[in-house]
Design a protein around this motif. Structure first.
Motif, PDB file in Angstrom:
ATOM      1  N   VAL A  86      32.580 -12.492  38.127  1.00 47.39           N
ATOM      2  CA  VAL A  86      32.218 -11.567  37.057  1.00 47.39           C
ATOM      3  C   VAL A  86      33.393 -10.652  36.747  1.00 47.39           C
ATOM      4  O   VAL A  86      34.269 -10.420  37.582  1.00 47.39           O
ATOM      5  CB  VAL A  86      30.973 -10.716  37.424  1.00 47.39           C
ATOM      6  N   ALA A  87      33.407 -10.137  35.535  1.00 48.38           N
ATOM      7  CA  ALA A  87      34.449  -9.214  35.125  1.00 48.38           C
ATOM      8  C   ALA A  87      34.260  -7.877  35.841  1.00 48.38           C
ATOM      9  O   ALA A  87      33.167  -7.523  36.258  1.00 48.38           O
ATOM     10  CB  ALA A  87      34.401  -9.020  33.614  1.00 48.38           C
ATOM     11  N   ALA A  88      35.350  -7.131  35.942  1.00 45.65           N
ATOM     12  CA  ALA A  88      35.306  -5.857  36.660  1.00 45.65           C
ATOM     13  C   ALA A  88      34.369  -4.863  35.982  1.00 45.65           C
ATOM     14  O   ALA A  88      33.670  -4.112  36.657  1.00 45.65           O
ATOM     15  CB  ALA A  88      36.707  -5.269  36.768  1.00 45.65           C
ATOM     16  N   ASP A  89      34.316  -4.866  34.646  1.00 52.34           N
ATOM     17  CA  ASP A  89      33.449  -3.902  33.974  1.00 52.34           C
ATOM     18  C   ASP A  89      31.971  -4.283  34.074  1.00 52.34           C
ATOM     19  O   ASP A  89      31.096  -3.451  33.867  1.00 52.34           O
ATOM     20  CB  ASP A  89      33.855  -3.713  32.519  1.00 52.34           C
ATOM     21  N   GLU A  99      35.347   0.216  35.984  1.00 52.46           N
ATOM     22  CA  GLU A  99      36.183  -0.982  35.949  1.00 52.46           C
ATOM     23  C   GLU A  99      37.454  -0.817  36.780  1.00 52.46           C
ATOM     24  O   GLU A  99      37.800  -1.681  37.585  1.00 52.46           O
ATOM     25  CB  GLU A  99      36.549  -1.307  34.499  1.00 52.46           C
ATOM     26  N   SER A 100      38.166   0.294  36.601  1.00 53.68           N
ATOM     27  CA  SER A 100      39.417   0.480  37.340  1.00 53.68           C
ATOM     28  C   SER A 100      39.164   0.601  38.845  1.00 53.68           C
ATOM     29  O   SER A 100      39.938   0.089  39.659  1.00 53.68           O
ATOM     30  CB  SER A 100      40.158   1.717  36.830  1.00 53.68           C
ATOM     31  N   THR A 101      38.057   1.238  39.217  1.00 54.46           N
ATOM     32  CA  THR A 101      37.717   1.359  40.640  1.00 54.46           C
ATOM     33  C   THR A 101      37.325   0.002  41.211  1.00 54.46           C
ATOM     34  O   THR A 101      37.647  -0.309  42.356  1.00 54.46           O
ATOM     35  CB  THR A 101      36.575   2.366  40.839  1.00 54.46           C
ATOM     36  N   LEU A 106      38.746  -4.427  44.726  1.00 52.29           N
ATOM     37  CA  LEU A 106      39.036  -5.842  44.965  1.00 52.29           C
ATOM     38  C   LEU A 106      40.406  -6.004  45.625  1.00 52.29           C
ATOM     39  O   LEU A 106      40.549  -6.733  46.607  1.00 52.29           O
ATOM     40  CB  LEU A 106      38.974  -6.629  43.664  1.00 52.29           C
ATOM     41  N   LYS A 107      41.395  -5.306  45.101  1.00 51.24           N
ATOM     42  CA  LYS A 107      42.746  -5.407  45.675  1.00 51.24           C
ATOM     43  C   LYS A 107      42.770  -4.906  47.117  1.00 51.24           C
ATOM     44  O   LYS A 107      43.332  -5.557  48.000  1.00 51.24           O
ATOM     45  CB  LYS A 107      43.733  -4.607  44.823  1.00 51.24           C
TER      46      LYS A 107
END
Length: 188
Positions: A86-89, A99-101, A106-107
């Protein structure tokens, strides 16, 4: 007794005829044991493996004293992105994380997994590992075999529409061939 957590303290304070030192000591020991159990049960609450490797997954308070995102939220977002693609958002709807978090989680999650497991599992086999695997396969009657290979077709749900014609197989749906090599103990 029930759920009266201050039972020993209440007896000591309310009973003026309570003079037996042994019973007082026993009640104080019970109270201390209860407090120790309570401390032990709350000390592991919210513990996530890998927290000692990376402080990112520890829940912290911001400058105003408000608790930040929990490690469970961060890891759930990372695992959903890895497992379901799934997309981050999209993780915002399920985990309530931006989304950025989600991308940062993930990283950091992948870095923590590599740090924890790279020395034992995420490495090429050395000469001792190969010799061990060859000995085991030889004892089973398979000379020179390191492991067994297996292939299977997995339905590719999120296949890009421009690639669908290349990956359509017998099932008339796009699939990916998953190849896996494994030793007898699933080490490689």
């Amino acid at each position: 007794m029930g759920r009266n957590t201050n039972y020993a303290r209440n007896i000591l304070l309310n009973d003026s005829d309570f003079d037996d030192d042994f019973e007082i000591t026993a009640l104080l020991a019970l109270e201390e044991e209860r407090l120790e159990r309570e401390r032990a049960s709350t000390s592991h609450y919210g513990f996530v493996p890998g927290q000692e490797k990376d402080e990112y997954f520890v829940r912290k308070r911001n400058a105003t004293g408000v608790l930040g995102l929990s490690s469970l939220q961060k890891m759930t977002a990372a695992l959903r992105m890895l497992a379901y693609g799934v997309a981050a958002d999209f993780t915002n709807e399920y985990v309530r994380i931006g989304e950025s978090t989600a991308i940062e989680s993930l990283k950091k999650f992948v870095e923590a997994i590599v740090d924890i497991y790279s020395t034992e599992y995420l490495r090429s086999p050395n000469s001792n590992d190969i010799a061990r695997l060859l000995r085991v396969s030889e004892s089973c009657g398979f000379l020179g075999m390191l492991g067994s290979i297996d292939c299977m077709h997995w339905k590719w749900k999120n296949c890009p529409s421009g690639w669908k014609s290349k990956y359509i197989g017998q099932s008339r749906e796009p699939t990916i061939i998953l190849e896996a090599v494994a030793s007898y103990d699933l080490w490689i």
